[in-house]
Scaffold this motif. Structure first.
Motif, PDB file in Angstrom:
ATOM      1  N   VAL A 263     -62.019 -71.306 117.318  1.00  0.00           N
ATOM      2  CA  VAL A 263     -62.566 -69.959 117.491  1.00  0.00           C
ATOM      3  C   VAL A 263     -62.110 -69.045 116.367  1.00  0.00           C
ATOM      4  O   VAL A 263     -62.893 -68.264 115.805  1.00  0.00           O
ATOM      5  N   ALA A 264     -60.828 -69.146 115.989  1.00  0.00           N
ATOM      6  CA  ALA A 264     -60.298 -68.287 114.928  1.00  0.00           C
ATOM      7  C   ALA A 264     -60.986 -68.555 113.597  1.00  0.00           C
ATOM      8  O   ALA A 264     -61.337 -67.629 112.856  1.00  0.00           O
ATOM      9  N   ARG A 265     -61.199 -69.852 113.261  1.00  0.00           N
ATOM     10  CA  ARG A 265     -61.836 -70.198 111.991  1.00  0.00           C
ATOM     11  C   ARG A 265     -63.293 -69.745 111.976  1.00  0.00           C
ATOM     12  O   ARG A 265     -63.772 -69.202 110.968  1.00  0.00           O
ATOM     13  N   ALA A 266     -63.998 -69.968 113.085  1.00  0.00           N
ATOM     14  CA  ALA A 266     -65.403 -69.557 113.148  1.00  0.00           C
ATOM     15  C   ALA A 266     -65.529 -68.040 113.034  1.00  0.00           C
ATOM     16  O   ALA A 266     -66.431 -67.519 112.373  1.00  0.00           O
ATOM     17  N   THR A 267     -64.601 -67.308 113.668  1.00  0.00           N
ATOM     18  CA  THR A 267     -64.611 -65.850 113.590  1.00  0.00           C
ATOM     19  C   THR A 267     -64.412 -65.383 112.160  1.00  0.00           C
ATOM     20  O   THR A 267     -65.106 -64.475 111.676  1.00  0.00           O
ATOM     21  N   ALA A 268     -63.464 -66.021 111.462  1.00  0.00           N
ATOM     22  CA  ALA A 268     -63.205 -65.658 110.059  1.00  0.00           C
ATOM     23  C   ALA A 268     -64.429 -65.899 109.193  1.00  0.00           C
ATOM     24  O   ALA A 268     -64.765 -65.083 108.319  1.00  0.00           O
ATOM     25  N   GLN A 269     -65.121 -67.002 109.448  1.00  0.00           N
ATOM     26  CA  GLN A 269     -66.313 -67.305 108.649  1.00  0.00           C
ATOM     27  C   GLN A 269     -67.436 -66.311 108.937  1.00  0.00           C
ATOM     28  O   GLN A 269     -68.147 -65.886 108.017  1.00  0.00           O
ATOM     29  N   MET A 270     -67.602 -65.930 110.211  1.00  0.00           N
ATOM     30  CA  MET A 270     -68.645 -64.972 110.563  1.00  0.00           C
ATOM     31  C   MET A 270     -68.363 -63.610 109.942  1.00  0.00           C
ATOM     32  O   MET A 270     -69.259 -62.962 109.392  1.00  0.00           O
ATOM     33  N   LEU A 271     -67.109 -63.179 110.002  1.00  0.00           N
ATOM     34  CA  LEU A 271     -66.753 -61.894 109.398  1.00  0.00           C
ATOM     35  C   LEU A 271     -66.919 -61.920 107.892  1.00  0.00           C
ATOM     36  O   LEU A 271     -67.333 -60.927 107.290  1.00  0.00           O
ATOM     37  N   ALA A 272     -66.611 -63.067 107.272  1.00  0.00           N
ATOM     38  CA  ALA A 272     -66.787 -63.196 105.819  1.00  0.00           C
ATOM     39  C   ALA A 272     -68.268 -63.090 105.458  1.00  0.00           C
ATOM     40  O   ALA A 272     -68.630 -62.499 104.432  1.00  0.00           O
ATOM     41  N   THR A 273     -69.133 -63.649 106.319  1.00  0.00           N
ATOM     42  CA  THR A 273     -70.578 -63.536 106.101  1.00  0.00           C
ATOM     43  C   THR A 273     -71.024 -62.080 106.091  1.00  0.00           C
ATOM     44  O   THR A 273     -71.919 -61.685 105.331  1.00  0.00           O
ATOM     45  N   LEU A 274     -70.362 -61.283 106.920  1.00  0.00           N
ATOM     46  CA  LEU A 274     -70.690 -59.864 107.015  1.00  0.00           C
ATOM     47  C   LEU A 274     -69.951 -59.014 105.988  1.00  0.00           C
ATOM     48  O   LEU A 274     -70.080 -57.796 105.965  1.00  0.00           O
ATOM     49  N   GLY A 275     -69.141 -59.677 105.159  1.00  0.00           N
ATOM     50  CA  GLY A 275     -68.392 -58.951 104.126  1.00  0.00           C
ATOM     51  C   GLY A 275     -67.135 -58.315 104.636  1.00  0.00           C
ATOM     52  O   GLY A 275     -66.597 -57.404 104.002  1.00  0.00           O
ATOM     53  N   VAL A 276     -66.649 -58.790 105.784  1.00  0.00           N
ATOM     54  CA  VAL A 276     -65.427 -58.261 106.364  1.00  0.00           C
ATOM     55  C   VAL A 276     -64.334 -59.316 106.254  1.00  0.00           C
ATOM     56  O   VAL A 276     -64.536 -60.466 106.667  1.00  0.00           O
ATOM     57  N   HIS A 277     -63.222 -58.959 105.697  1.00  0.00           N
ATOM     58  CA  HIS A 277     -62.103 -59.902 105.528  1.00  0.00           C
ATOM     59  C   HIS A 277     -60.877 -59.346 106.248  1.00  0.00           C
ATOM     60  O   HIS A 277     -60.588 -58.156 106.178  1.00  0.00           O
TER      61      HIS A 277
END
Length: 327
Positions: free
Chosen positions: A312-326
């Motif tokens: 869940v943590a990795r998928a969340t990080a990838q989704m936020l990166a897609t949105l330009g949020v780090h």
């Protein structure tokens, strides 16, 4: 009905116009939201500031019975009382019973009272998403006391404290572990604890429970916006209508003290800032759900999480990166 006409009728205290306006602000349709915003902008200039009282407690503690007895006492003293009762919505069907009016049979017929049940629509915090806007409409209609009855979901029910001037917690006698009184959360936010059902055979148990909670409250750090002996616990009986006068006196004492020491208006300003942030966050989430590309990416990552290919943590990080949020 045009916005100006609706606003004029609300300011005259017309109950049907008030009910129609609350329906409008609760609607999720885009055109209704625009009309609701125009109406609220129009009514911000209306005079009147009600005392907003939030009432929380577990299901079965007697919130509706207390509100009817308390409301009848207030209207008997010449007050105009609005009750906004939030009913839990089904997680499966999304529907709500909205039966609080049937529980408050006498108060619902009182010409100086207005009762409005609303569905929680799965909103967290024990209140409906547009309850705060409904409060503003009731104030514009001339009600000087607004009671907000929450869903009754337990210790997570704290959002009502962000839209009220006083937060009242209703407890049952011998309701379980009195050490709940020192837990952080809903108990810490209560301005007044009312031990209900203090009548008949339950009266001794209610007195013991009140003493337990009073002792627990003394362990909590006193809040700077409160006088020395607050928060406090007292016994009431909604059925026998005992203790209601004392409870109302305590509420008035606390509200007057906060007004005299400039905490009242400051708290309302903080609440307005809080709800501004909440609306921005909700708007961003709504925009995210409307974006087809973002929904597709969410679905893909969700499938990978379900299969165990991603945490869940990795998928969340990838989704936020897609949105330009780090983060």
């Amino acid at each position: 009905m045009q916005t100006d006409e609706l606003a004029e009728r609300i300011c005259k205290g017309e109950r049907r116009a008030l009910a129609r306006a609350i329906t409008l602000v609760e609607s999720g349709r885009a055109d209704h939201r625009e009309q609701a915003q125009a109406l609220l902008d129009r009514l911000t200039r209306a005079p009147g500031q009600a005392l907003r009282i939030g009432l929380s407690g577990t299901p079965g503690v007697g919130k509706s019975t207390f509100i009817e007895s308390f409301g009848m006492m207030l209207t008997g003293q010449g007050h105009k009382v609005a009750v906004l009762a939030v009913d839990p919505s089904s997680a499966r069907s999304g529907g709500s019973i909205l039966g609080d009016k049937t529980r408050m049979e006498h108060l619902s017929r009182d010409p100086n009272a207005f009762i409005r049940p609303s569905p929680s629509q799965s909103a967290l915090g024990g209140v409906a998403r547009r309850t705060r806007e409904a409060v503003a409409l009731c104030e514009a209609a001339g009600f000087d006391i607004v009671l907000i009855e929450t869903v009754g979901v337990g210790q997570s029910e704290t959002m009502v404290a962000e839209m009220t001037d006083l937060f009242i917690l209703l407890m049952a006698p011998a309701g379980g572990d009195e050490l709940q009184g020192v837990k952080r959360g809903i108990m810490e936010m209560a301005d007044l604890i009312l031990v209900n059902k203090a009548d008949g055979d339950l009266k001794p148990a209610a007195e013991r429970t009140r003493a337990d909670y009073a002792g627990a409250l003394r362990l909590l750090r006193r809040r700077p916006q409160d006088p020395e002996d607050f928060p406090k616990a007292i016994c009431v009986s909604a059925v026998a209508r005992s203790g209601l006068d004392q409870a109302w006196q305590e509420m008035q004492t606390l509200a007057d003290w906060r007004r005299d020491h400039s905490h009242f208006d400051r708290r309302r300003a903080e609440q307005a800032r809080y709800w501004f942030g909440e609306e921005v966050r909700r708007g961003l989430l709504a925009r995210l759900e409307e974006d087809a590309e973002a929904r597709a990416r969410m679905a893909t990552l969700g499938e990978q999480v379900a299969k165990g290919d991603l945490t869940v943590a990795r998928a969340t990080a990838q989704m936020l990166a897609t949105l330009g949020v780090h983060r």
